[in-house]
Write an enzyme that holds these catalytic residues in place. Structure first.
Site, PDB file in Angstrom:
ATOM      1  N   CYS A   2      -3.293  -8.141  -6.278  1.00 19.88           N
ATOM      2  CA  CYS A   2      -3.955  -8.794  -7.818  1.00 19.88           C
ATOM      3  C   CYS A   2      -4.592  -7.101  -8.948  1.00 19.88           C
ATOM      4  CB  CYS A   2      -5.410  -9.074  -6.826  1.00 19.88           C
ATOM      5  SG  CYS A   2      -5.640  -9.832  -5.396  1.00 19.88           S
ATOM      6  N   ARG A  27       2.780  -6.198 -11.205  1.00 16.93           N
ATOM      7  CA  ARG A  27       1.763  -5.943  -9.579  1.00 16.93           C
ATOM      8  C   ARG A  27       2.219  -6.520  -8.384  1.00 16.93           C
ATOM      9  NH1 ARG A  27      -2.178  -2.213 -10.443  1.00 16.93           N
ATOM     10  NH2 ARG A  27      -3.600  -3.154  -8.980  1.00 16.93           N
ATOM     11  N   TRP A  73      -2.845 -12.220  -5.117  1.00 18.86           N
ATOM     12  CA  TRP A  73      -1.615 -11.674  -4.388  1.00 18.86           C
ATOM     13  C   TRP A  73      -2.063 -12.364  -3.721  1.00 18.86           C
ATOM     14  CZ3 TRP A  73       0.065  -9.726  -0.171  1.00 18.86           C
ATOM     15  CH2 TRP A  73       0.914  -9.497   0.278  1.00 18.86           C
ATOM     16  N   ASN A  97     -10.730  -7.721  -6.346  1.00 16.11           N
ATOM     17  CA  ASN A  97      -8.958  -6.901  -5.758  1.00 16.11           C
ATOM     18  C   ASN A  97      -8.958  -6.710  -4.345  1.00 16.11           C
ATOM     19  OD1 ASN A  97      -6.373  -5.818  -5.234  1.00 16.11           O
ATOM     20  ND2 ASN A  97      -6.772  -4.226  -6.979  1.00 16.11           N
ATOM     21  N   GLY A  98      -8.444  -6.912  -3.516  1.00 13.50           N
ATOM     22  CA  GLY A  98      -8.788  -6.031  -2.034  1.00 13.50           C
ATOM     23  C   GLY A  98      -9.121  -7.035  -0.977  1.00 13.50           C
ATOM     24  N   GLU A 454      18.074   3.018   0.633  1.00 11.93           N
ATOM     25  CA  GLU A 454      17.432   2.834  -0.350  1.00 11.93           C
ATOM     26  C   GLU A 454      18.418   1.739  -1.397  1.00 11.93           C
ATOM     27  OE1 GLU A 454      14.819   2.931  -1.410  1.00 11.93           O
ATOM     28  OE2 GLU A 454      15.007   2.295  -4.177  1.00 11.93           O
ATOM     29  N   LYS A 458      16.800  -1.986  -2.910  1.00 10.60           N
ATOM     30  CA  LYS A 458      16.722  -2.893  -3.969  1.00 10.60           C
ATOM     31  C   LYS A 458      17.506  -3.883  -3.832  1.00 10.60           C
ATOM     32  CE  LYS A 458      15.657  -0.650  -5.646  1.00 10.60           C
ATOM     33  NZ  LYS A 458      14.316   0.064  -5.086  1.00 10.60           N
ATOM     34  N   GLU A 461      15.423  -6.625  -2.221  1.00  6.80           N
ATOM     35  CA  GLU A 461      13.903  -7.341  -2.871  1.00  6.80           C
ATOM     36  C   GLU A 461      14.478  -7.550  -3.686  1.00  6.80           C
ATOM     37  OE1 GLU A 461      11.079  -3.164  -3.540  1.00  6.80           O
ATOM     38  OE2 GLU A 461      13.313  -3.099  -4.063  1.00  6.80           O
ATOM     39  N   HIS A 477      27.777   0.802  18.692  1.00 11.56           N
ATOM     40  CA  HIS A 477      26.467   0.275  19.347  1.00 11.56           C
ATOM     41  C   HIS A 477      25.966  -0.451  19.449  1.00 11.56           C
ATOM     42  CE1 HIS A 477      27.208   4.753  21.250  1.00 11.56           C
ATOM     43  NE2 HIS A 477      26.929   4.854  19.275  1.00 11.56           N
ATOM     44  N   LYS A 576       4.108  -4.743  -6.447  1.00 15.26           N
ATOM     45  CA  LYS A 576       4.306  -3.321  -6.900  1.00 15.26           C
ATOM     46  C   LYS A 576       3.372  -2.579  -6.240  1.00 15.26           C
ATOM     47  CE  LYS A 576       6.273  -0.626 -10.915  1.00 15.26           C
ATOM     48  NZ  LYS A 576       7.196  -0.040  -9.355  1.00 15.26           N
TER      49      LYS A 576
HETATM   50  C1  G6P Z   1       6.071  -1.672  -2.909  1.00  9.72           C
HETATM   51  C2  G6P Z   1       6.519  -1.536  -3.865  1.00  9.72           C
HETATM   52  C3  G6P Z   1       8.055  -0.224  -3.752  1.00  9.72           C
HETATM   53  C4  G6P Z   1       7.331   1.046  -2.938  1.00  9.72           C
HETATM   54  C5  G6P Z   1       5.950   1.017  -2.476  1.00  9.72           C
HETATM   55  C6  G6P Z   1       5.307   1.966  -2.329  1.00  9.72           C
HETATM   56  O1  G6P Z   1       6.321  -2.187  -1.655  1.00  9.72           O
HETATM   57  O2  G6P Z   1       7.246  -3.010  -4.131  1.00  9.72           O
HETATM   58  O3  G6P Z   1       8.895  -0.722  -4.382  1.00  9.72           O
HETATM   59  O4  G6P Z   1       8.399   1.804  -3.224  1.00  9.72           O
HETATM   60  O5  G6P Z   1       5.503  -0.797  -2.412  1.00  9.72           O
HETATM   61  O6  G6P Z   1       4.513   1.895  -3.447  1.00  9.72           O
HETATM   62  P1  G6P Z   1       4.541   3.804  -3.502  1.00  9.72           P
HETATM   63  O7  G6P Z   1       3.659   3.511  -4.843  1.00  9.72           O
HETATM   64  O8  G6P Z   1       3.111   4.447  -3.009  1.00  9.72           O
HETATM   65  O9  G6P Z   1       5.651   3.964  -3.986  1.00  9.72           O
END
Ligand code: G6P
Length: 581
Positions: A2, A27, A73, A97-98, A454, A458, A461, A477, A576
């Site tokens: 949010c 966000r 969100w 937000n929260g 990673e 990506k 996502e 395994h 985000k």
């Molecule tokens: C969310 C984002 C990721 C990020 C993770 C940790 O899942 O979509 O891209 O790596 O949070 O966020 P931070 O702000 O703590 O790096």
């Protein structure tokens, strides 16, 4: 997650709010709404879906000078118009937000109220209205709120009786004040107001904010003289500058980010690493993957024992801290709820903390003992690229600082990164061969496995292709049973010490019909029939090799998502900044 923006000034409030919200889109959200004062009352407009829907619904011309906006969100209740914010109860309208953890109990106690939504936020709204009816004074109400609301919250509130003011309070959820010329803002973070003002005030938990043409902040019962700071992020960081997507723009910014990160790495601000016996790295998502690179490098270049933990697990596990433990928290946003909790736990146990954080003045940045800012600047794309790269650069710098290695040749490093980014055509060809698939595997050993994690994240996502990263030696395994003719594998080989072993594993999947895309350090490459496509990665110092290796993975994910017509910068369901557990 949010996002909140609030405005008090002399301009058209609805337009300013919607513009602010559009800069918080990154966000992650599923609905949006605003409240603004016009025609002697507070008016609420809410829409499901994108900000563009809200923009279409607000009045084009408005005399309104005060309002609050929100991107939601969903946590409690599905994403729809009723559940979206603002919520109104009695004389109070608010955005939140929260997560209010005790909302079920409160809802029962507030039996006189009728609730329209399924949200915890509407319950907070009713509670504040009840308190306001009892106390008749918002300052006192907000001083009482912390004792009654459990959980995390940033609240932006307007009251029918005070049309020229916004009230705000926060606890564990981000909220800042923006200070303009004859106008003031509240906002969840910097981008919402960056095109309006660069001056801002950080808020402590439970500060009571009263915003009108002046800014009043009450801390522990007394009004304080706020410290006004200035952002050093540029406005153009929040615009596309001709790129199709923020993700691509941010990938192209990486050479600069690496330069800034190296140049600003100030060893004087460090803890004395060698005085610690144990380092625990804690993070979430890509930041956790950056931590894995740190784990590998610190383990390999020093004698310090290192472990790594996902923050949401770490906060509930048993800890065997000793005084010589250093906890490193990595976070782009500096607001991730689980990572923030890690800082609290370490502090409670008198354990030193080092934060590697991108967002200035964020909660983690403010709470840790030692701090290194990553120099990625404002990252808009939900899928992180440049912040991750900055984090792994810092990991390399830390390892080489402890191991007393020579300074990195940054010019060569940056030139190499540029050359890797420029091979766009190759990544596009690879994307052509995988974008119709629904499953894909990444394999590698050691640091190459960590980079695979990673790369896999990506791809998941932004393209929604299911993928898994596996340590190459572990494949047989179980997981190798999934290999059928044509199953795509991205195999990463940059660690010379185990290259041969990985290549044997690649041959095992190739023999079972896998389609192998080989990402290999150019000096390790030998032609053969164990791959279908190859990407040659220029050689760098081992410590910085991951910087060149991860870029093709970022760009393959990007090109693949593009071919699948995915919403690259705002992938479904993702946020985000994850400010709730
Ligand atoms: C969310 C984002 C990721 C990020 C993770 C940790 O899942 O979509 O891209 O790596 O949070 O966020 P931070 O702000 O703590 O790096």
């Amino acid at each position: 997650m949010c996002g909140i923006v609030g405005y008090v000034g002399s301009k058209n409030a609805p337009t300013i709010l919607v513009d602010g919200l559009s800069h918080l889109e990154y966000r992650g959200y599923d609905s949006a709404g605003i409240v603004f004062y016009e025609n002697n009352k507070f008016n609420i407009i809410k829409t499901e879906g994108r900000i563009s829907n809200l923009r279409d619904a607000i009045p084009f011309e408005s005399p309104s000078k005060v309002g609050v906006g929100h991107t939601r969100w969903a946590t409690h209740g599905v994403p729809n118009q009723v559940n979206s914010h603002p919520h109104k109860q009695g004389k109070i309208t608010l955005v939140h937000n929260g997560i209010i953890e005790n909302y079920t109990g409160l809802k029962k106690e507030l039996g006189n109220y009728t609730f329209n939504s399924e949200t915890d936020s509407e319950v907070a709204c009713a509670l504040i209205d009840k308190l306001y009816n009892e106390l008749g004074n918002m300052e006192e109400v907000l001083e009482k709120v912390p004792s009654m609301l459990k959980g995390s919250y940033a609240l932006g509130i307007v009251v029918d009786d005070e049309p020229n003011k916004i009230y705000a309070i926060r606890h564990k959820s981000p909220l800042i004040i923006g200070v303009g010329d004859n106008e003031n803002f509240i906002a969840s973070d910097v981008p919402a107001i960056l095109n309006k003002t660069k001056r801002y005030i950080l808020l402590d938990d439970f500060d009571v904010v009263i915003l009108s043409d002046e800014i009043k902040i009450k801390r522990n019962g007394n009004f304080i003289e706020p410290i006004i700071k200035e952002f050093d992020w540029e406005v153009d960081q929040t615009s596309l500058n001709g790129f199709d997507h923020y993700m691509l723009k941010e990938i192209y910014e990486q050479p600069d980010v690496v330069r800034r990160t190296i140049e600003s790495f100030d060893t004087n601000e460090f803890p004395e690493f060698t005085s610690y016996e144990k380092i625990e790295i804690v993070a979430c998502g890509s930041a956790y993957h950056a931590g894995l690179i740190g784990l590998h490098l610190i383990e390999n270049y020093t004698n310090i024992e290192v472990s790594i933990h996902v923050a949401s697990e770490y906060r509930y596990k048993k800890h065997n801290f000793n005084r010589k433990t250093l906890v490193i928290i990595i976070s782009q946003s500096g607001e991730t709820a689980d990572s923030l909790e890690t800082v609290r736990i370490a502090k409670e146990n008198n354990i030193d903390t080092l934060g590697i954080v991108n967002v200035y003045g964020s909660s983690i940045a403010r709470d840790v003992k030692y701090l290194i800012y990553s120099k990625a600047g404002c990252e808009i794309s939900v899928a992180t690229t440049k912040a991750y790269l900055s984090q792994i650069t810092i990991m390399g710098l830390i390892a080489s600082k402890i191991a007393k290695l020579d300074k990195v040749d940054s010019e060569h490093l940056i030139k190499t990164i540029v050359s890797v980014i420029e091979k766009r055509e190759i990544y596009d060809n690879i994307a052509n061969s995988i974008y119709t698939k629904e499953h894909l595997f990444f394999i590698g050993r050691g640091i190459d496995y960590y980079l695979g994690l990673e790369g896999s994240l990506k791809l998941k996502e932004i393209s929604y292709i299911h993928s898994e990263a596996y340590p190459a030696g572990e494949l047989k395994h179980g997981t190798i049973s999934l290999v059928t003719p044509g199953t795509p594998f991205i195999a990463i080989v940059t660690d010379e010490s185990i290259a041969e072993k990985t290549i044997s594993n690649i041959k095992e999947v190739k023999a079972r019909g896998a389609r192998v895309i080989l990402l290999i350090r150019e000096d390790l490459f030998e032609k053969g029939d164990y791959y279908d496509e190859v990407i040659l990665i220029p050689r760098l110092d081992d410590i910085y090799q991951p910087l060149a290796t991860v870029i093709p993975l970022q760009l393959i994910a990007y090109e693949t998502a593009k071919k699948r017509n995915c919403d690259i910068d705002k992938p479904r369901n993702l946020a985000k900044s994850v400010t709730v557990e």
